[in-house]
Design a protein around this motif. Structure first.
Motif, PDB file in Angstrom:
ATOM      1  N   THR A  73     -43.481-118.946  38.498  1.00  0.00           N
ATOM      2  CA  THR A  73     -44.731-119.101  37.749  1.00  0.00           C
ATOM      3  C   THR A  73     -44.476-118.868  36.275  1.00  0.00           C
ATOM      4  OG1 THR A  73     -45.356-116.762  37.857  1.00  0.00           O
ATOM      5  CG2 THR A  73     -46.025-118.181  39.714  1.00  0.00           C
ATOM      6  N   ASP A  74     -45.473-119.197  35.487  1.00  0.00           N
ATOM      7  CA  ASP A  74     -45.449-118.843  34.077  1.00  0.00           C
ATOM      8  C   ASP A  74     -45.746-117.347  33.958  1.00  0.00           C
ATOM      9  OD1 ASP A  74     -45.315-119.051  31.321  1.00  0.00           O
ATOM     10  OD2 ASP A  74     -46.672-120.766  31.206  1.00  0.00           O
ATOM     11  N   GLY A 129     -37.637-121.736  36.065  1.00  0.00           N
ATOM     12  CA  GLY A 129     -37.279-122.821  36.966  1.00  0.00           C
ATOM     13  C   GLY A 129     -35.814-123.196  36.854  1.00  0.00           C
ATOM     14  N   TYR A 135     -41.685-120.466  31.502  1.00  0.00           N
ATOM     15  CA  TYR A 135     -41.960-121.228  32.722  1.00  0.00           C
ATOM     16  C   TYR A 135     -40.779-122.137  33.084  1.00  0.00           C
ATOM     17  CZ  TYR A 135     -44.969-124.099  35.828  1.00  0.00           C
ATOM     18  OH  TYR A 135     -45.544-124.763  36.871  1.00  0.00           O
ATOM     19  N   ALA A 152     -41.283-125.306  39.611  1.00  0.00           N
ATOM     20  CA  ALA A 152     -42.204-124.254  40.057  1.00  0.00           C
ATOM     21  C   ALA A 152     -42.601-124.473  41.509  1.00  0.00           C
ATOM     22  CB  ALA A 152     -43.442-124.225  39.166  1.00  0.00           C
ATOM     23  N   ARG A 210     -49.215-122.035  37.301  1.00  0.00           N
ATOM     24  CA  ARG A 210     -48.202-123.076  37.447  1.00  0.00           C
ATOM     25  C   ARG A 210     -48.725-124.361  36.798  1.00  0.00           C
ATOM     26  NH1 ARG A 210     -46.781-121.626  43.719  1.00  0.00           N
ATOM     27  NH2 ARG A 210     -45.407-119.866  43.251  1.00  0.00           N
TER      28      ARG A 210
END
Length: 323
Positions: A287-288, A257, A253, A281, A293
């Motif tokens: 997103t993960d 970013g 995640y 995010a 998120r």
């Protein structure tokens, strides 16, 4: 001319092609993931740390190595280069940057993710009862390493405009207004925030940007297999032990970013600021791995407010509402 032959081919999915990154502290966790995602965006990534296939650091985890990180970078589409480095030894860091300069002639991205001090922290001990040697080593690992690395890396980074320095820590500037006990941990995790602010001031005249970056509750390898006895595939079982763990995030995640930030030509608008994985995010739409998120810092702030409110607080915040 075919698309594969076009000089612009691949720029959309490899926005960092031709860029050189140093991820200091890339053995595991967020550092490893950030190195891989920078490589996925096309960068050449120098992955440094103390654990190699021949030698294990004081942390004692032989499973993750800088060679393994470099191989993942290359497999993702970048070029991974593993360089064993103790970032507390200025001579080793100087030699590392001499090598980057010799081989690449530039440095575009510096990620200071060096840590490795959790095992030294006496979490429930007041400062005067905490082992002094352990506490001072926490500060050396969490602060001095960042200073030494920046000292030798930034002169190469500022040769070209647009450089990015990322100080990785635990907690945003807003959240870390709280005391993050114990004292040594609080100092170690507050210092990178101040470093990013100070470096932002000093780098602004050189066309470079500095930010502090914090993941939320990170599902690092150690968190998963040591603290919760789960895997990334079964991590939700950890929420049965601690319901707050439901707001946790994978290293991917924050790494996604970071890669988006590094590829953003307008990133100077964040100079000197503190950012979280959730901030990035929202900014870049990443997103993960599961499409969520997570915003762990907002959840923790609301949870603390709920606890302060006492009996009249209403329902406890649900971590699922912060994903």
């Amino acid at each position: 001319m075919t698309n594969s032959e076009s000089p612009t081919a691949g720029r959309a999915d490899r926005p960092l092609r031709g860029r050189v990154a140093l991820v200091a502290g890339a053995t595991r966790g967020a550092g490893r993931a950030m190195a891989v995602e920078l490589g996925r965006a096309g960068a050449t990534v120098y992955a440094t740390g103390r654990t190699t296939r021949q030698r294990v650091s004081e942390i004692g985890r032989a499973t993750e190595t800088i060679e393994g990180t470099a191989e993942r970078v290359t497999a993702a589409g970048g070029t991974g280069i593993a360089v064993p480095t103790d970032h507390l030894v200025p001579e080793q860091v100087a030699e590392l940057l001499t090598r980057v300069e010799r081989e690449q002639g530039r440095l575009d991205i510096l990620v200071n993710d060096i840590w490795g001090g959790d095992h030294l922290v006496g979490w429930d001990q007041p400062m005067w009862e905490h082992d002094l040697d352990d506490g001072l080593r926490v500060l050396r690992l969490g602060v001095e390493t960042h200073i030494v690395t920046s000292r030798y890396a930034i002169p190469l980074l500022v040769r070209e405009p647009g450089g990015l320095v990322v100080e990785v820590t635990d907690g945003t500037a807003d959240y870390n207004r709280r005391y993050r006990k114990p004292l040594y941990y609080d100092l170690a995790k507050s210092a990178p925030l101040r470093m990013a602010r100070g470096l932002g001031e000093e780098l602004s005249g050189h066309g470079a940007t500095a930010v502090a970056l914090s993941p939320g509750w990170l599902r690092s390898e150690t968190m998963l297999d040591t603290h919760f006895k789960v895997t990334e595939d079964t991590w939700r079982e950890g929420a049965r032990q601690n319901p707050d763990f439901a707001v946790s995030e994978s290293p991917l995640y924050v790494a996604r970013g970071l890669a988006a930030l590094a590829a953003d030509p307008g990133r100077a608008r964040f100079n000197g600021r503190s950012l979280s994985s959730a901030d990035l995010a929202r900014e870049y739409g990443v997103t993960d791995a599961d499409g969520s998120r997570p915003d762990a810092w907002s959840y923790l702030e609301d949870l603390e407010a709920h606890q302060r409110a006492g009996a009249d607080a209403g329902p406890r915040p649900d971590p699922e509402d912060y994903r």
